[in-house]
Design a protein around this motif. Structure first.
Motif, PDB file in Angstrom:
ATOM      1  N   GLY A   1       0.823  -1.364  -0.102  1.00 43.70           N
ATOM      2  CA  GLY A   1      -0.224   0.047   0.126  1.00 43.70           C
ATOM      3  C   GLY A   1       0.770   1.234   0.015  1.00 43.70           C
ATOM      4  N   ALA A   2       2.079   1.092   0.070  1.00 43.17           N
ATOM      5  CA  ALA A   2       2.892   2.481   0.213  1.00 43.17           C
ATOM      6  C   ALA A   2       3.484   2.926  -1.175  1.00 43.17           C
ATOM      7  CB  ALA A   2       4.187   1.974   0.917  1.00 43.17           C
ATOM      8  N   TYR A   3       2.953   1.948  -2.112  1.00 39.85           N
ATOM      9  CA  TYR A   3       3.344   2.349  -3.577  1.00 39.85           C
ATOM     10  C   TYR A   3       2.252   3.073  -4.285  1.00 39.85           C
ATOM     11  CZ  TYR A   3       7.208  -0.547  -2.450  1.00 39.85           C
ATOM     12  OH  TYR A   3       8.626  -1.144  -1.883  1.00 39.85           O
ATOM     13  N   ASN A   4       2.512   3.899  -5.205  1.00 46.72           N
ATOM     14  CA  ASN A   4       1.390   4.618  -6.110  1.00 46.72           C
ATOM     15  C   ASN A   4       1.742   4.505  -7.455  1.00 46.72           C
ATOM     16  OD1 ASN A   4      -0.136   5.517  -3.636  1.00 46.72           O
ATOM     17  ND2 ASN A   4       1.169   7.364  -3.206  1.00 46.72           N
ATOM     18  N   PRO A   5       1.572   3.357  -8.011  1.00 47.77           N
ATOM     19  CA  PRO A   5       1.844   3.069  -9.489  1.00 47.77           C
ATOM     20  C   PRO A   5       0.991   3.939 -10.283  1.00 47.77           C
ATOM     21  CG  PRO A   5       0.586   1.220  -8.597  1.00 47.77           C
ATOM     22  CD  PRO A   5       0.884   1.906  -7.798  1.00 47.77           C
ATOM     23  N   GLU A   6      -0.078   4.491  -9.986  1.00 50.95           N
ATOM     24  CA  GLU A   6      -1.038   5.413 -10.826  1.00 50.95           C
ATOM     25  C   GLU A   6      -0.328   6.720 -11.065  1.00 50.95           C
ATOM     26  OE1 GLU A   6      -2.216   5.752  -6.420  1.00 50.95           O
ATOM     27  OE2 GLU A   6      -1.921   4.234  -7.889  1.00 50.95           O
TER      28      GLU A   6
END
Length: 256
Positions: free
Chosen positions: A220-225
């Motif tokens: 949940g710490a990553y924001n690929p969008e």
């Protein structure tokens, strides 16, 4: 003293035109004031109930006759129907009730033969008579027949007879005279010796206990969008505040 009405300048933004509801278009339902540019469909109306005077003129019933489905133009067509009723009342004749005999009251076997009918022989089972008590004739179970197994009766053909004895130690099939090893003495060869060895895996316990002293980021710490370095960035819009309708647009002098 007469009040002087304060006049304000006319602002074109305040002038509102009529909405769509202010325009009255001719209806397209019915035939009164129908829009002549539109084709008209058939129109129907709901009338109120007629007066009692009209009912008295035509007082015949409507389609309220119920014709049975089993009634045809050839007559009534149906299968036999039966009903289950209670026991009827007995009729008394001269003070005595008439009782109809049931099927068990008749004995057709006792009737004499009629119309040249033949009666089969009949027998009865009774007790032993006094003449049979002194009869010296032996009964069937008094005779004993010789056993037909084996060669005990010389004038009777006998079948083959066999006996079961214990296992012999000498000359038996189990005696191994050559002392040769059996099939179980040989061990099987591992197929990896003469064939291509396949990969093998083992399952063992955990070698080292994991240490969670460092804060590892989760999924949940990553924001690929938010990453658009290798993709085309789609258009994005934002919701701003409502501006005043009286604000003039910014006009910038353009050099010739």
């Amino acid at each position: 003293m007469q009040e002087v009405e304060k006049k304000r300048p006319i602002i074109s933004a305040r002038e509102r035109g009529p909405g769509p509801g202010r325009y009255a278009l001719p209806p397209t339902v019915g035939y009164i004031n129908h829009d002549f540019t539109k084709p008209s469909s058939p129109a129907y109306s709901f009338h109120s109930r007629l007066s009692s005077a009209m009912v008295s003129v035509d007082s015949s019933p409507g389609p309220r006759y119920r014709v049975d489905a089993k009634l045809t133009r050839f007559g009534r067509m149906e299968t036999p129907s039966y009903s289950i009723l209670g026991r009827g009342r007995r009729t008394a004749i001269k003070g005595e009730f008439f009782q109809t005999p049931g099927p068990g009251a008749y004995s057709p076997e006792k009737a004499p033969p009629l119309n040249a009918h033949q009666r089969p022989p009949c027998y009865t089972i009774s007790a032993r008579t006094r003449y049979r008590s002194v009869d010296p004739v032996p009964a069937p179970n008094s005779y004993s027949l010789p056993n037909l197994l084996g060669c005990q009766v010389p004038h009777k053909p006998s079948s083959a007879s066999f006996s079961l004895s214990s296992r012999r130690s000498v000359g038996a099939p189990s005696e191994d005279l050559s002392m040769s090893p059996g099939p179980a003495k040989y061990s099987t060869i591992n197929p990896d010796v003469y064939r291509q060895r396949q990969p093998s895996f083992t399952m063992q316990s955990r070698t080292k206990r994991p240490n969670y002293t460092s804060a590892n980021p989760g999924p949940g710490a990553y924001n690929p969008e938010k990453s658009h370095m290798h993709l085309r960035r789609p258009p994005s819009f934002s919701m701003g505040v409502r501006h005043s309708e009286f604000v003039m647009p910014l006009v910038v002098d353009v050099a010739d």
